[in-house]
Design a protein around this motif. Structure first.
Motif, PDB file in Angstrom:
ATOM      1  N   SER A  52       0.901  -1.362  -0.029  1.00  0.00           N
ATOM      2  CA  SER A  52       0.096  -0.022   0.002  1.00  0.00           C
ATOM      3  C   SER A  52       0.855   1.271  -0.067  1.00  0.00           C
ATOM      4  CB  SER A  52      -1.029  -0.228   1.238  1.00  0.00           C
ATOM      5  OG  SER A  52      -1.730   1.062   1.025  1.00  0.00           O
ATOM      6  N   TYR A  53       0.209   2.402   0.466  1.00  0.00           N
ATOM      7  CA  TYR A  53       1.044   3.610   0.338  1.00  0.00           C
ATOM      8  C   TYR A  53       2.363   3.528   1.290  1.00  0.00           C
ATOM      9  CZ  TYR A  53      -3.300   5.435  -1.421  1.00  0.00           C
ATOM     10  OH  TYR A  53      -4.856   5.658  -2.138  1.00  0.00           O
ATOM     11  N   ARG A  57       2.849   8.920   3.556  1.00  0.00           N
ATOM     12  CA  ARG A  57       1.649   9.383   2.951  1.00  0.00           C
ATOM     13  C   ARG A  57       0.533   8.610   3.795  1.00  0.00           C
ATOM     14  NH1 ARG A  57      -0.864   7.784  -3.063  1.00  0.00           N
ATOM     15  NH2 ARG A  57      -2.886   8.868  -2.724  1.00  0.00           N
ATOM     16  N   MET A  58       0.559   7.767   4.439  1.00  0.00           N
ATOM     17  CA  MET A  58      -0.324   7.179   5.370  1.00  0.00           C
ATOM     18  C   MET A  58      -0.608   7.998   6.529  1.00  0.00           C
ATOM     19  SD  MET A  58      -1.899   4.270   4.420  1.00  0.00           S
ATOM     20  CE  MET A  58      -1.641   2.813   3.687  1.00  0.00           C
ATOM     21  N   LEU A  59       0.460   8.430   7.145  1.00  0.00           N
ATOM     22  CA  LEU A  59       0.654   9.381   8.246  1.00  0.00           C
ATOM     23  C   LEU A  59       0.022  10.728   7.891  1.00  0.00           C
ATOM     24  CD1 LEU A  59       1.443   9.397  11.186  1.00  0.00           C
ATOM     25  CD2 LEU A  59       3.496  10.778  10.464  1.00  0.00           C
ATOM     26  N   LEU A  79       2.148   1.296  11.916  1.00  0.00           N
ATOM     27  CA  LEU A  79       1.368   0.909  10.854  1.00  0.00           C
ATOM     28  C   LEU A  79       1.395  -0.475  10.658  1.00  0.00           C
ATOM     29  CD1 LEU A  79       0.029   1.622   8.114  1.00  0.00           C
ATOM     30  CD2 LEU A  79       2.164   2.239   7.050  1.00  0.00           C
ATOM     31  N   LEU A  80       0.397  -1.190  11.023  1.00  0.00           N
ATOM     32  CA  LEU A  80       0.470  -2.675  11.277  1.00  0.00           C
ATOM     33  C   LEU A  80      -0.216  -3.054   9.628  1.00  0.00           C
ATOM     34  CD1 LEU A  80      -1.039  -2.994  14.779  1.00  0.00           C
ATOM     35  CD2 LEU A  80       1.241  -3.438  13.797  1.00  0.00           C
ATOM     36  N   HIS A  81       0.327  -4.189   9.208  1.00  0.00           N
ATOM     37  CA  HIS A  81       0.019  -4.568   8.216  1.00  0.00           C
ATOM     38  C   HIS A  81      -0.632  -6.065   7.980  1.00  0.00           C
ATOM     39  CE1 HIS A  81       0.472  -6.548   3.920  1.00  0.00           C
ATOM     40  NE2 HIS A  81       1.484  -7.096   4.641  1.00  0.00           N
ATOM     41  N   GLN A  86      -1.059 -14.521  17.976  1.00  0.00           N
ATOM     42  CA  GLN A  86      -0.715 -13.567  18.948  1.00  0.00           C
ATOM     43  C   GLN A  86       0.328 -12.499  18.380  1.00  0.00           C
ATOM     44  OE1 GLN A  86       0.075 -16.648  18.816  1.00  0.00           O
ATOM     45  NE2 GLN A  86       1.831 -17.158  20.241  1.00  0.00           N
ATOM     46  N   TRP A  87       0.436 -12.664  17.127  1.00  0.00           N
ATOM     47  CA  TRP A  87       1.493 -11.811  16.325  1.00  0.00           C
ATOM     48  C   TRP A  87       1.148 -10.791  15.470  1.00  0.00           C
ATOM     49  CZ3 TRP A  87       5.877 -12.482  19.035  1.00  0.00           C
ATOM     50  CH2 TRP A  87       6.036 -13.834  19.525  1.00  0.00           C
ATOM     51  N   LEU A  88       1.835  -9.643  15.354  1.00  0.00           N
ATOM     52  CA  LEU A  88       1.360  -8.758  14.344  1.00  0.00           C
ATOM     53  C   LEU A  88       2.565  -7.980  13.719  1.00  0.00           C
ATOM     54  CD1 LEU A  88      -0.994  -6.410  16.667  1.00  0.00           C
ATOM     55  CD2 LEU A  88      -1.712  -7.345  14.627  1.00  0.00           C
ATOM     56  N   PHE A  89       2.319  -7.777  12.360  1.00  0.00           N
ATOM     57  CA  PHE A  89       3.684  -7.434  11.551  1.00  0.00           C
ATOM     58  C   PHE A  89       3.351  -6.128  11.001  1.00  0.00           C
ATOM     59  CE2 PHE A  89       3.072 -11.802  11.854  1.00  0.00           C
ATOM     60  CZ  PHE A  89       4.378 -12.549  11.751  1.00  0.00           C
ATOM     61  N   ASP A  90       4.056  -5.339  11.173  1.00  0.00           N
ATOM     62  CA  ASP A  90       4.218  -3.817  10.442  1.00  0.00           C
ATOM     63  C   ASP A  90       4.473  -3.743   9.253  1.00  0.00           C
ATOM     64  OD1 ASP A  90       6.932  -3.816  10.266  1.00  0.00           O
ATOM     65  OD2 ASP A  90       7.144  -2.075  12.062  1.00  0.00           O
ATOM     66  N   TYR A  91       4.631  -2.432   8.532  1.00  0.00           N
ATOM     67  CA  TYR A  91       4.730  -2.582   7.090  1.00  0.00           C
ATOM     68  C   TYR A  91       6.085  -2.846   6.671  1.00  0.00           C
ATOM     69  CZ  TYR A  91       7.108   1.969   7.800  1.00  0.00           C
ATOM     70  OH  TYR A  91       7.995   2.915   8.290  1.00  0.00           O
ATOM     71  N   GLU A  92       7.090  -2.778   7.500  1.00  0.00           N
ATOM     72  CA  GLU A  92       8.441  -3.298   7.134  1.00  0.00           C
ATOM     73  C   GLU A  92       8.770  -4.664   7.520  1.00  0.00           C
ATOM     74  OE1 GLU A  92      10.955   0.815   7.379  1.00  0.00           O
ATOM     75  OE2 GLU A  92      10.433  -0.005   9.358  1.00  0.00           O
TER      76      GLU A  92
END
Length: 473
Positions: A52-53, A57-59, A79-81, A86-92
Motif C-alpha cells: 500500500s501507500y 503518505r499514510m500518516l 502502521l500494522l500490516h 498472537q503476532w502482529l507485523f508492521d509495514y516493514e
C-alpha cells in the motif's frame, strides 16, 4: 530487537513505596538480577509483502482525513500490516507480540484459521439478510451461546458494538422496571455513545455536554486506591501490599464499601431504581477488582429497590478470566441482563445483550430490531469463535499463562518501587505504576508461556532503563 505491543490505560496517581536499603545499593542489586537480553520466541508464519501507500503518505492521510480524536499512543505511530494468532507485523515486516488484542477484542488470535475459514465460506453463500427473516445461522448461534449461560438468561438481542449493547441494556432496564435511575461505579467504562456516556465515569471520556441524566455514580470499591483494603480482599493470586486485620470470613473493607453503596441508595436516587451496572473486573480503569463478596451484596440491595442487575462482560467474558467463562460467575451472582462484545467476534463487529424472557418481553410491546445484528456473517464468526475457544482450550490457557504472568509481574513489583500494584485474573492483568499510568495486559488468549516470559523480560528491561535514566538525572 525485542518488541512487545501493549497499551497504557487511564492516568491515576498512587502513594509512593520505599524499599529498604540505599538507592545506589538497590540499583546495583537490580542490575545484577537482570543480565539476559530478551529474546523473542520463534514464529513459523511469514507475512505477505506490504504493497500500500508509503508510511509518510499514510500518516498524512490520517492527520487530514481521520478524526483527530483517534490517538495513536506512540511517538512514531505503528502502521500494522498483517496478523497471525498472537503476532502482529508492521509495514516493514517487523514482528510484535500483541499484549492488548486490539483493545481486548482478539480473543482466539489474529486471523485464527478456523474463524477465517468459516467467514470465507459464508462470504460465498450469504452476507446479509435482515433478522426479521429466518436464516439457519442465527438460530444455531443463539442456541450455542445461551447454552453457556445459566437460567433464566436465555433471550438474545444481537447488536454491533459494546456501546450499543449497553445502551440497549439501559433502555430495557428502564422499560421493564418502569423506573429511571441507574447506578454505576466511578472508574467504569460502558461505552462512548451519548446514552452510555452517562454510565462511563472516566474524566477523559467526558466532553462537557449533558449525558448523565438519570445515571448516578457510586464509590468504586478499589482495595488498592480506595480508603479501605487489605491483603486478602480480591479474587486474585496477587493481593495489595496493604495489610489488614480481618478475621477469617470477614472483610472489613467490603463492609465499608457496602456502607458507601447503601449511602448512595439512600441519598442520591429515588426509593425505586431501574438498575445497577458493573464490570466483573473493570477494564479501561486498569483491571480493578472489588472485594470478593461486594457484587453479591450489592445485587441484593439493588433488587430490594426494584432494580435489575447488569453485568458488563465486554472485556471479561468468553473465558478471559480463566476460572469461569463469564466474569460474573466468580462473584457467585446471576445478573438479570448480560452485555458482551469485543471477544465475541474476535475482531468482527458484533455484540449481544442476553436477558430473561420477562425482561425481554418489555421490549416487545413496540417494534424493535437491529438491521445488521445477527446477520449471517456475524453469526458464523461468533459460532466459530466459540468453537475455537473450546477446541483450543483457551479458557484453560488463560488460567495457566495468566497465572504465570501475574506472578512474574508481582516479582517485579517487589523489586521496583515504581510499581504500586499488580492485579488481575487469567489474561486480564493490570500493572499500576506509582505515578500516573496503568499498564493493561490483555493479550489474545492463545498466547503461550514462552511468549509471556518474553513479555516479562521486556518489561523488566524497560524498568531497568528507567532506573538508569533516573540515576543519571
Amino acid at each position: 530487537m525485542a518488541r512487545a505491543l501493549g497499551r497504557l490505560g487511564p492516568l491515576w496517581a498512587g502513594g509512593r513505596r520505599r524499599l529498604p536499603g540505599s538507592d545506589t545499593l538497590r540499583q546495583q542489586e537490580l542490575k545484577n538480577s537482570f543480565s539476559m537480553q530478551a529474546k523473542m520466541p520463534p514464529c513459523d508464519f511469514s507475512p505477505g509483502k506490504y504493497e500500500s501507500y508509503p508510511y509518510e503518505r499514510m500518516l498524512k492521510i490520517r492527520k487530514q482525513n481521520l478524526a483527530p480524536s483517534l490517538v495513536t499512543y506512540y511517538k512514531k505511530p505503528l502502521l500494522l500490516h498483517q496478523g497471525h494468532m498472537q503476532w502482529l507485523f508492521d509495514y516493514e515486516g517487523r514482528r510484535y507480540l500483541d499484549l492488548f488484542a486490539g483493545i481486548v477484542t482478539v480473543s482466539v488470535g489474529h486471523c485464527h484459521p478456523k474463524v477465517t475459514a468459516a467467514a470465507q465460506k459464508q462470504l460465498g453463500r450469504l452476507w446479509h439478510t435482515t433478522n426479521i427473516y429466518m436464516h439457519p445461522l442465527i438460530q444455531e448461534y443463539v442456541e450455542k451461546l445461551t447454552a453457556l449461560l445459566p437460567d433464566p438468561l436465555k433471550v438474545v438481542y444481537l447488536t454491533n458494538s459494546g456501546s450499543e449493547a449497553n445502551d440497549l441494556a439501559m433502555f430495557m432496564a428502564r422499560l421493564y422496571t418502569r423506573n429511571f435511575d441507574l447506578i454505576c461505579f466511578r472508574g467504569g467504562y460502558h461505552g462512548g455513545s451519548p446514552y452510555t456516556l452517562g454510565l462511563t465515569c472516566i474524566g477523559s471520556y467526558k466532553h462537557g455536554v449533558a449525558n448523565a441524566f438519570g445515571c448516578q455514580s457510586t464509590m468504586l470499591p478499589d482495595v488498592f486506591r480506595g480508603p479501605w483494603g487489605g491483603s486478602h480482599c480480591r479474587d486474585s493470586l496477587v493481593q495489595t501490599i496493604r495489610k489488614c486485620s480481618c478475621s477469617p470470613g470477614c472483610c472489613e473493607a467490603n463492609n465499608q464499601y457496602i456502607e458507601q453503596f447503601k449511602d448512595t441508595l439512600s441519598t442520591c436516587v429515588p426509593k425505586a431504581i431501574a438498575g445497577f451496572i458493573a464490570e466483573p473486573i473493570q477494564g479501561v480503569n486498569g483491571a480493578v477488582q472489588y472485594p470478593k463478596r461486594f457484587l453479591k451484596e450489592a445485587f441484593q440491595l439493588v433488587r430490594e429497590r426494584g432494580g435489575v442487575c447488569i453485568a458488563d462482560e465486554v472485556q471479561t467474558g468468553f473465558g478471559r478470566t480463566g476460572s469461569h467463562f463469564w466474569g460474573f460467575q466468580s462473584h457467585g451472582v446471576v445478573p438479570d441482563i448480560v452485555t458482551m462484545a469485543k471477544g465475541i467476534g474476535n475482531g468482527f463487529p458484533m455484540a449481544a445483550v442476553i436477558t430473561t424472557p420477562e425482561i425481554a418481553n418489555s421490549l416487545a410491546q413496540t417494534l424493535h430490531f437491529n438491521t445488521f445484528g445477527g446477520n449471517p456473517m456475524a453469526c458464523v464468526v461468533g459460532s466459530a469463535v466459540l468453537d475455537a475457544i473450546a477446541e483450543d482450550g483457551l479458557q484453560k490457557n488463560s488460567t495457566e499463562v495468566g497465572t504465570y504472568m501475574l506472578l512474574e509481574f508481582a516479582k517485579l513489583r517487589d523489586k521496583f518501587e515504581i510499581i504500586g500494584d499488580v492485579r488481575g485474573k487469567g489474561l486480564m492483568i493490570g500493572i499500576e505504576m506509582v505515578k500516573n499510568k496503568t499498564f493493561r495486559v490483555k493479550p489474545p488468549m492463545c498466547i503461550t508461556k514462552e511468549d509471556a516470559a518474553f513479555a516479562v523480560e521486556v518489561f523488566h528491561a524497560a524498568l531497568m532503563r528507567h532506573l538508569e535514566r533516573t540515576a543519571a538525572s
